[in-house]
Design a protein around this motif. Structure first.
Motif, PDB file in Angstrom:
ATOM      1  N   MET A 101       0.819  -1.212   0.000  1.00  0.00           N
ATOM      2  CA  MET A 101       0.000   0.000   0.000  1.00  0.00           C
ATOM      3  C   MET A 101       0.855   1.267   0.000  1.00  0.00           C
ATOM      4  O   MET A 101       0.339   2.376  -0.090  1.00  0.00           O
ATOM      5  CB  MET A 101      -0.929  -0.007   1.213  1.00  0.00           C
ATOM      6  CG  MET A 101      -2.049  -1.035   1.144  1.00  0.00           C
ATOM      7  SD  MET A 101      -3.292  -0.633  -0.105  1.00  0.00           S
ATOM      8  CE  MET A 101      -4.149   0.715   0.701  1.00  0.00           C
ATOM      9  N   ILE A 106      -0.677   5.362  -7.324  1.00  0.00           N
ATOM     10  CA  ILE A 106      -1.785   6.290  -7.068  1.00  0.00           C
ATOM     11  C   ILE A 106      -1.258   7.339  -6.103  1.00  0.00           C
ATOM     12  O   ILE A 106      -0.856   7.011  -4.979  1.00  0.00           O
ATOM     13  CB  ILE A 106      -2.994   5.556  -6.473  1.00  0.00           C
ATOM     14  CG1 ILE A 106      -3.523   4.531  -7.483  1.00  0.00           C
ATOM     15  CG2 ILE A 106      -4.090   6.558  -6.097  1.00  0.00           C
ATOM     16  CD1 ILE A 106      -4.650   3.687  -6.964  1.00  0.00           C
ATOM     17  N   SER A 109       0.104   8.130  -2.436  1.00  0.00           N
ATOM     18  CA  SER A 109       0.386   6.699  -2.278  1.00  0.00           C
ATOM     19  C   SER A 109      -0.958   5.994  -2.157  1.00  0.00           C
ATOM     20  O   SER A 109      -1.996   6.623  -1.907  1.00  0.00           O
ATOM     21  CB  SER A 109       1.246   6.426  -1.040  1.00  0.00           C
ATOM     22  OG  SER A 109       0.500   6.652   0.156  1.00  0.00           O
ATOM     23  N   ARG A 110      -0.921   4.696  -2.339  1.00  0.00           N
ATOM     24  CA  ARG A 110      -2.175   3.940  -2.216  1.00  0.00           C
ATOM     25  C   ARG A 110      -2.791   4.142  -0.831  1.00  0.00           C
ATOM     26  O   ARG A 110      -4.000   4.364  -0.712  1.00  0.00           O
ATOM     27  CB  ARG A 110      -1.916   2.457  -2.457  1.00  0.00           C
ATOM     28  CG  ARG A 110      -1.570   2.090  -3.893  1.00  0.00           C
ATOM     29  CD  ARG A 110      -1.321   0.585  -4.031  1.00  0.00           C
ATOM     30  NE  ARG A 110      -0.964   0.206  -5.398  1.00  0.00           N
ATOM     31  CZ  ARG A 110      -0.644  -1.022  -5.771  1.00  0.00           C
ATOM     32  NH1 ARG A 110      -0.637  -2.009  -4.863  1.00  0.00           N
ATOM     33  NH2 ARG A 110      -0.327  -1.272  -7.042  1.00  0.00           N
ATOM     34  N   ASP A 202      -5.140  -4.245  -2.053  1.00  0.00           N
ATOM     35  CA  ASP A 202      -4.455  -4.023  -3.332  1.00  0.00           C
ATOM     36  C   ASP A 202      -3.684  -5.235  -3.807  1.00  0.00           C
ATOM     37  O   ASP A 202      -3.065  -5.211  -4.872  1.00  0.00           O
ATOM     38  CB  ASP A 202      -3.488  -2.835  -3.213  1.00  0.00           C
ATOM     39  CG  ASP A 202      -2.300  -3.156  -2.309  1.00  0.00           C
ATOM     40  OD1 ASP A 202      -2.397  -4.102  -1.493  1.00  0.00           O
ATOM     41  OD2 ASP A 202      -1.279  -2.466  -2.417  1.00  0.00           O
ATOM     42  N   GLY A 237      -5.628   0.000  -6.861  1.00  0.00           N
ATOM     43  CA  GLY A 237      -4.268   0.084  -7.366  1.00  0.00           C
ATOM     44  C   GLY A 237      -4.237  -0.215  -8.860  1.00  0.00           C
ATOM     45  O   GLY A 237      -5.273  -0.339  -9.510  1.00  0.00           O
ATOM     46  N   GLY A 241       2.071  -1.077 -10.263  1.00  0.00           N
ATOM     47  CA  GLY A 241       2.562  -0.543  -8.996  1.00  0.00           C
ATOM     48  C   GLY A 241       3.811  -1.266  -8.513  1.00  0.00           C
ATOM     49  O   GLY A 241       3.977  -2.474  -8.722  1.00  0.00           O
ATOM     50  N   SER A 274      -8.507   2.464  -9.816  1.00  0.00           N
ATOM     51  CA  SER A 274      -7.101   2.706 -10.128  1.00  0.00           C
ATOM     52  C   SER A 274      -6.743   4.183  -9.971  1.00  0.00           C
ATOM     53  O   SER A 274      -5.703   4.622 -10.453  1.00  0.00           O
ATOM     54  CB  SER A 274      -6.793   2.248 -11.558  1.00  0.00           C
ATOM     55  OG  SER A 274      -7.634   2.902 -12.485  1.00  0.00           O
TER      56      SER A 274
END
Length: 326
Positions: A101, A106, A109-110, A202, A237, A241, A274
């Protein structure tokens, strides 16, 4: 609207009476006209009453008949589907805090994006819903027991910390335990409040390796289905990634198939996101599904209002056009 959409459909039989009154009025008018044509001296009539009433004389009666028809429908108790906020439901939000994560596919950050969207989700739920928070990585922990206190949940969301591995099954089992605990505390009623788990992750489950293990995600999803607790999953996600662990760049693509299977097995909904915008969209849809229920309620008020207005209009028209009531 079908007859099944009325609380007292037998009142609709009164529409036959209304129709009969309309037919009777037409018959009376035709007989009156025939009698007039037969016995009236038109030369004398033109001198005495050159301005005879036109078709407008029928407006009062027409309005009264329409009003009676509308009031009859109101008496039959029409019903319609209505969206009503849930005042007694439990939702547990389970958020993946595994090291994947930390990926910045993204921005920023995720995890940071997930935290922002989760807080908005908490704010958007109807006030009567009890919301809990579970964080999971190699294990799962209840950070906030289901409560209507949104501030506590949002504070815990801000304090989420990353850790190793992903135990998706444990997240579901822990969420179900939190739901059961609240149901036992609330008591009352023959049935527990409706509940749902919203699981955001994710990546693929790593603990245990098989999702069909007794503590695996698929096993947990089946148990959730048996308990009537849908698990709605959000795969958050992208496929590209990556994260850096001990100077090594590791690919962390999302695992849509397993999360979709969990949703299918449990009777929940599956979403992919996403981007932060797509995640907000998934949460907005869940808010609609969770926060409201569709029931059939009374819909007679519009018919009643229109009926009263039509009858009133008929009486006013009679006094204005004919200087007397019908």
């Amino acid at each position: 609207m079908s007859l099944s959409g009325f609380a007292s459909p037998w009142w609709l039989l009164f529409l036959i009476v209304v129709a009969a009154l309309g037919v009777a009025y037409v018959v009376v008018q035709r007989r009156r006209l025939a009698h007039t044509l037969r016995f009236t001296n038109f030369e004398l009539l033109d001198k005495v009453a050159p301005d005879r009433p036109g078709r407008s004389r029928h407006v009062p009666v027409a309005l009264l008949l329409v009003g009676l028809a509308l009031l009859t429908v109101a008496l039959a108790g029409p019903t319609a589907e209505q969206r009503v906020p849930r005042n007694r439901a439990t939702v547990v939000l389970a958020i993946d805090v595994s090291l994947s994560m930390e990926s910045t596919d993204i921005e920023p950050s995720r995890l940071a994006a997930a935290q922002e969207a989760a807080k908005d989700f908490a704010d958007g739920l109807t006030p009567g819903i009890n919301l809990g928070l579970v964080a999971f990585s190699g294990t799962a922990s209840v950070l906030v027991s289901p409560t209507t206190n949104r501030a506590a949940t949002k504070t815990a969301i801000d304090q989420l910390q990353l850790s190793e591995r992903t135990a998706t099954g444990e997240a579901i089992f822990t969420s179900m335990q939190a739901i059961d605990t609240l149901a036992a505390v609330l008591g009352g009623g023959d049935q527990a409040p409706p509940a749902r788990i919203v699981l955001l992750s994710d990546g693929k489950q790593t603990v245990p390796e098989s999702p069909d293990d007794p503590r695996g995600g698929f096993t947990a999803a089946r148990q959730a289905a048996d308990k009537g607790i849908p698990v709605s999953t959000i795969s958050f996600g992208t496929q590209y990634g990556t994260v850096t662990i001990e100077d090594e760049r590791i690919a962390v693509p999302v695992d849509d198939p397993s999360l979709e299977e969990i949703a299918n097995l449990s009777g929940g909904s599956f979403f992919t996101a996403s981007s932060l915008e797509e995640l907000h969209g998934a949460y907005d849809t869940l808010e609609e599904q969770i926060g409201f229920e569709t029931t059939r309620g009374d819909a007679s008020r519009p018919w009643l209002l229109l009926g009263v207005l039509a009858v009133t209009g008929g009486l006013v028209a009679a006094m204005v056009l004919r200087q007397r009531l019908p």
